[in-house]
Structures are given as C-alpha cells and as structure tokens.
Design a protein around this motif. Structure first.
Motif, PDB file in Angstrom:
ATOM      1  N   GLY A 286      12.172 -11.137  -4.052  1.00 46.86           N
ATOM      2  CA  GLY A 286      10.897 -10.759  -4.046  1.00 46.86           C
ATOM      3  C   GLY A 286       9.763 -11.820  -3.738  1.00 46.86           C
ATOM      4  N   THR A 287       8.423 -11.503  -3.560  1.00 50.34           N
ATOM      5  CA  THR A 287       7.536 -12.464  -3.578  1.00 50.34           C
ATOM      6  C   THR A 287       7.250 -13.099  -4.858  1.00 50.34           C
ATOM      7  N   PHE A 288       7.135 -12.516  -6.107  1.00 52.89           N
ATOM      8  CA  PHE A 288       7.003 -12.958  -7.318  1.00 52.89           C
ATOM      9  C   PHE A 288       5.814 -13.784  -7.607  1.00 52.89           C
ATOM     10  N   ASP A 289       4.849 -13.201  -6.926  1.00 54.12           N
ATOM     11  CA  ASP A 289       3.204 -14.067  -6.743  1.00 54.12           C
ATOM     12  C   ASP A 289       2.713 -13.511  -8.200  1.00 54.12           C
ATOM     13  N   ARG A 290       2.135 -14.361  -8.907  1.00 56.65           N
ATOM     14  CA  ARG A 290       1.464 -13.739 -10.332  1.00 56.65           C
ATOM     15  C   ARG A 290       2.526 -13.016 -11.349  1.00 56.65           C
ATOM     16  N   LEU A 291       3.487 -13.624 -11.327  1.00 55.58           N
ATOM     17  CA  LEU A 291       4.827 -12.996 -12.060  1.00 55.58           C
ATOM     18  C   LEU A 291       4.102 -12.042 -13.106  1.00 55.58           C
ATOM     19  N   HIS A 292       3.921 -10.730 -12.649  1.00 51.48           N
ATOM     20  CA  HIS A 292       3.334  -9.688 -13.489  1.00 51.48           C
ATOM     21  C   HIS A 292       4.482  -8.818 -14.262  1.00 51.48           C
ATOM     22  N   ALA A 293       4.065  -7.780 -14.774  1.00 47.41           N
ATOM     23  CA  ALA A 293       5.041  -7.198 -15.548  1.00 47.41           C
ATOM     24  C   ALA A 293       6.157  -6.429 -14.675  1.00 47.41           C
ATOM     25  N   GLY A 294       5.696  -5.843 -13.506  1.00 54.55           N
ATOM     26  CA  GLY A 294       6.834  -5.165 -12.508  1.00 54.55           C
ATOM     27  C   GLY A 294       7.760  -6.205 -12.250  1.00 54.55           C
TER      28      GLY A 294
ATOM     29  N   GLN B 290      12.250   0.741  -6.880  1.00 56.06           N
ATOM     30  CA  GLN B 290      12.324   2.043  -5.981  1.00 56.06           C
ATOM     31  C   GLN B 290      11.893   1.842  -4.513  1.00 56.06           C
ATOM     32  N   GLU B 291      10.775   1.134  -4.278  1.00 53.53           N
ATOM     33  CA  GLU B 291      10.310   0.921  -3.066  1.00 53.53           C
ATOM     34  C   GLU B 291      11.069   0.095  -2.039  1.00 53.53           C
ATOM     35  N   THR B 292      12.281  -0.795  -2.501  1.00 54.12           N
ATOM     36  CA  THR B 292      12.956  -1.683  -1.675  1.00 54.12           C
ATOM     37  C   THR B 292      14.460  -1.199  -1.506  1.00 54.12           C
ATOM     38  N   VAL B 293      14.772   0.102  -1.909  1.00 53.98           N
ATOM     39  CA  VAL B 293      15.976   0.506  -1.929  1.00 53.98           C
ATOM     40  C   VAL B 293      16.440   0.423  -0.330  1.00 53.98           C
ATOM     41  N   SER B 294      15.752   0.797   0.620  1.00 56.57           N
ATOM     42  CA  SER B 294      16.220   0.859   1.775  1.00 56.57           C
ATOM     43  C   SER B 294      16.539  -0.519   2.427  1.00 56.57           C
ATOM     44  N   GLY B 295      15.721  -1.549   1.986  1.00 56.03           N
ATOM     45  CA  GLY B 295      16.235  -2.806   2.272  1.00 56.03           C
ATOM     46  C   GLY B 295      17.519  -3.354   1.759  1.00 56.03           C
ATOM     47  N   GLY B 296      17.902  -2.703   0.460  1.00 55.87           N
ATOM     48  CA  GLY B 296      18.944  -3.018   0.022  1.00 55.87           C
ATOM     49  C   GLY B 296      20.185  -2.175   0.707  1.00 55.87           C
ATOM     50  N   GLU B 297      19.967  -1.331   1.260  1.00 59.08           N
ATOM     51  CA  GLU B 297      20.930  -0.209   1.927  1.00 59.08           C
ATOM     52  C   GLU B 297      21.235  -1.178   3.430  1.00 59.08           C
ATOM     53  N   ALA B 298      20.029  -1.630   3.838  1.00 55.13           N
ATOM     54  CA  ALA B 298      20.248  -2.538   5.014  1.00 55.13           C
ATOM     55  C   ALA B 298      21.069  -3.588   4.728  1.00 55.13           C
TER      56      ALA B 298
ATOM     57  N   ILE C 175       6.273   0.221 -12.044  1.00 58.74           N
ATOM     58  CA  ILE C 175       5.287   0.200 -13.474  1.00 58.74           C
ATOM     59  C   ILE C 175       3.878   0.598 -12.810  1.00 58.74           C
ATOM     60  N   GLY C 176       3.400   1.601 -13.495  1.00 58.09           N
ATOM     61  CA  GLY C 176       2.165   2.175 -13.218  1.00 58.09           C
ATOM     62  C   GLY C 176       2.025   3.304 -12.300  1.00 58.09           C
ATOM     63  N   GLY C 177       2.874   3.905 -11.836  1.00 59.10           N
ATOM     64  CA  GLY C 177       2.905   4.943 -10.944  1.00 59.10           C
ATOM     65  C   GLY C 177       4.360   4.863 -10.133  1.00 59.10           C
ATOM     66  N   ARG C 178       4.453   6.012  -9.221  1.00 61.04           N
ATOM     67  CA  ARG C 178       5.585   6.102  -8.538  1.00 61.04           C
ATOM     68  C   ARG C 178       5.181   6.097  -7.004  1.00 61.04           C
ATOM     69  N   ASP C 179       4.060   5.609  -6.609  1.00 64.32           N
ATOM     70  CA  ASP C 179       3.944   5.311  -5.186  1.00 64.32           C
ATOM     71  C   ASP C 179       3.151   4.022  -5.004  1.00 64.32           C
ATOM     72  N   ALA C 180       3.189   3.556  -3.909  1.00 69.10           N
ATOM     73  CA  ALA C 180       2.279   2.341  -3.684  1.00 69.10           C
ATOM     74  C   ALA C 180       0.905   2.089  -4.034  1.00 69.10           C
ATOM     75  N   ARG C 181       0.361   3.247  -3.978  1.00 68.35           N
ATOM     76  CA  ARG C 181      -1.103   3.398  -4.403  1.00 68.35           C
ATOM     77  C   ARG C 181      -1.439   2.985  -5.581  1.00 68.35           C
ATOM     78  N   SER C 182      -0.383   3.443  -6.678  1.00 65.71           N
ATOM     79  CA  SER C 182      -0.679   3.442  -7.929  1.00 65.71           C
ATOM     80  C   SER C 182       0.089   2.460  -8.793  1.00 65.71           C
ATOM     81  N   LYS C 183       0.801   1.865  -8.225  1.00 67.67           N
ATOM     82  CA  LYS C 183       1.821   0.882  -8.853  1.00 67.67           C
ATOM     83  C   LYS C 183       1.068  -0.582  -9.187  1.00 67.67           C
TER      84      LYS C 183
END
Length: 189
Positions: free
Chosen positions: A42-50, A135-143, A164-172
């Motif tokens: 990951g990027t791990f910028d501002r090591l947040h809760a996610g 959840q949003e990087t599963v396709s990268g794992g499959e690749a 954390i915070g939602g199920r999609d890119a807009r609310s996470k």
C-alpha cells in the motif's frame, strides 16, 4: 475465506452448545489462516485506521515473515495534493514500526513498489503463501496470482480485509480524502 468470515464463524460456533470431544474442540480453536510468509502492500500515507487494520490483519495471519510493499514516491507523482504526501521513507518506517509493535516476534522487511507493470515481491517469491488485500485491491491480488501461476508457483491465499467508513471509494477512509481535507482547510484560512 476473509478474516471477517473467519471471525463470524468463530463467533457463531461459540454461541452454539458444544457437544464435540475435547480433542476436536482444541483443533477447532487453532487459527485456520496462519502462514509462514505473508505480503501486504500500500501507500501507507498518514498511517490511518484503515492501514492499521490491513497491517493488523497481516500480523494475525502470519507466524514467520512479513513483506510490506510500499508505493514509491515516483508512483504517487499524480496524486491530488501530492505536496502533502509523506515521503517514501517516512511511510515505510511507519508501516514497519507499526507491524513490529503489533507482532514483534516476526521478521518484517519492506521494499518499494516502483512500477505497476513489473512483478511484485509477492509474485516473485516462490515461498510466499498469502497476500493481505483490501476489498478494493482484490483484483490486484488476482493479477499477482496469475503471474505466480505463469511462473509455476502456487497461488497466494488472498486474505481480504474490509474498508473502514464505507463499502465504496466515495465513503471509505482514505489518505487522499485526509489530504484533500487538509488542503481545503489551508485554502479556507
């Protein structure tokens, strides 16, 4: 099976009366997802809760060595508010330090993710057994698993961690959203 599914299954089994012999009870308590060599990236910028959740899940499924791939500065050049991004070394140190704090008994190494067209350490290491993804990087794992299969390696077990915070890119919860909020605060002053 995801970490959440495993935890749900454990919680459900604890609620039901247990009529199995003692030996079977002890076997069921053993973790189902436990590997010697696990990767996460990951990027791990501002090591947040996610990020901490992703890294903690990695620590939970590993009992040997962990490889943390950290996105290089060059790959982040087009990110919004890039001037507010932490540098590679700070991000790498934060991720490694957190992992060592959570799981001091494992060996932790890290390296730069420099080119999305190039194979990652998780793809190239024949001993790697699992990859922790969101959840949003599963396709990268499959690749990565496709690349492993082409090399004659076993596919990695993908351990999927929720957002954390939602199920999609807009609310996470995301570093980009945190940087955008900080940039807006500076402009408002």
């Amino acid at each position: 099976r995801t970490v959440a599914e495993g935890l749900r299954a454990e919680g459900q089994s604890q609620q039901q009366p247990d009529l199995q012999p003692k030996q079977q009870q002890q076997q069921r308590q053993e973790p189902e997802l436990l590997f010697q060599h696990v990767a996460v990236g990951g990027t791990f910028d501002r090591l947040h809760a996610g990020h901490r959740l992703l890294l903690a899940a990695t620590a939970l499924v590993d009992c040997g060595s962990i490889y943390i791939g950290v996105t290089s500065d060059a790959l982040l050049a087009k990110k919004s508010n890039k001037q507010l991004l932490q540098g590679y070394e700070a991000r790498q140190n934060a991720a490694v330090d957190f992992m060592v704090m959570v799981r001091p008994a494992v060996t932790v190494t890290a390296g730069a993710l420099t080119d999305p067209a190039e194979p990652t350490q998780a793809e190239l290491d024949p001993d790697m057994q699992a990859l922790v993804v969101s959840q949003e990087t599963v396709s990268g794992g499959e690749a990565i698993n496709q690349g492993r299969l082409q090399r004659g390696f076993e596919p990695l077990q993908l351990v999927v961690v929720g957002l954390i915070g939602g199920r999609d890119a807009r609310s996470k919860l995301s570093s980009t959203a945190l940087r955008d909020k900080d940039a807006a605060a500076v402009v408002a002053q």
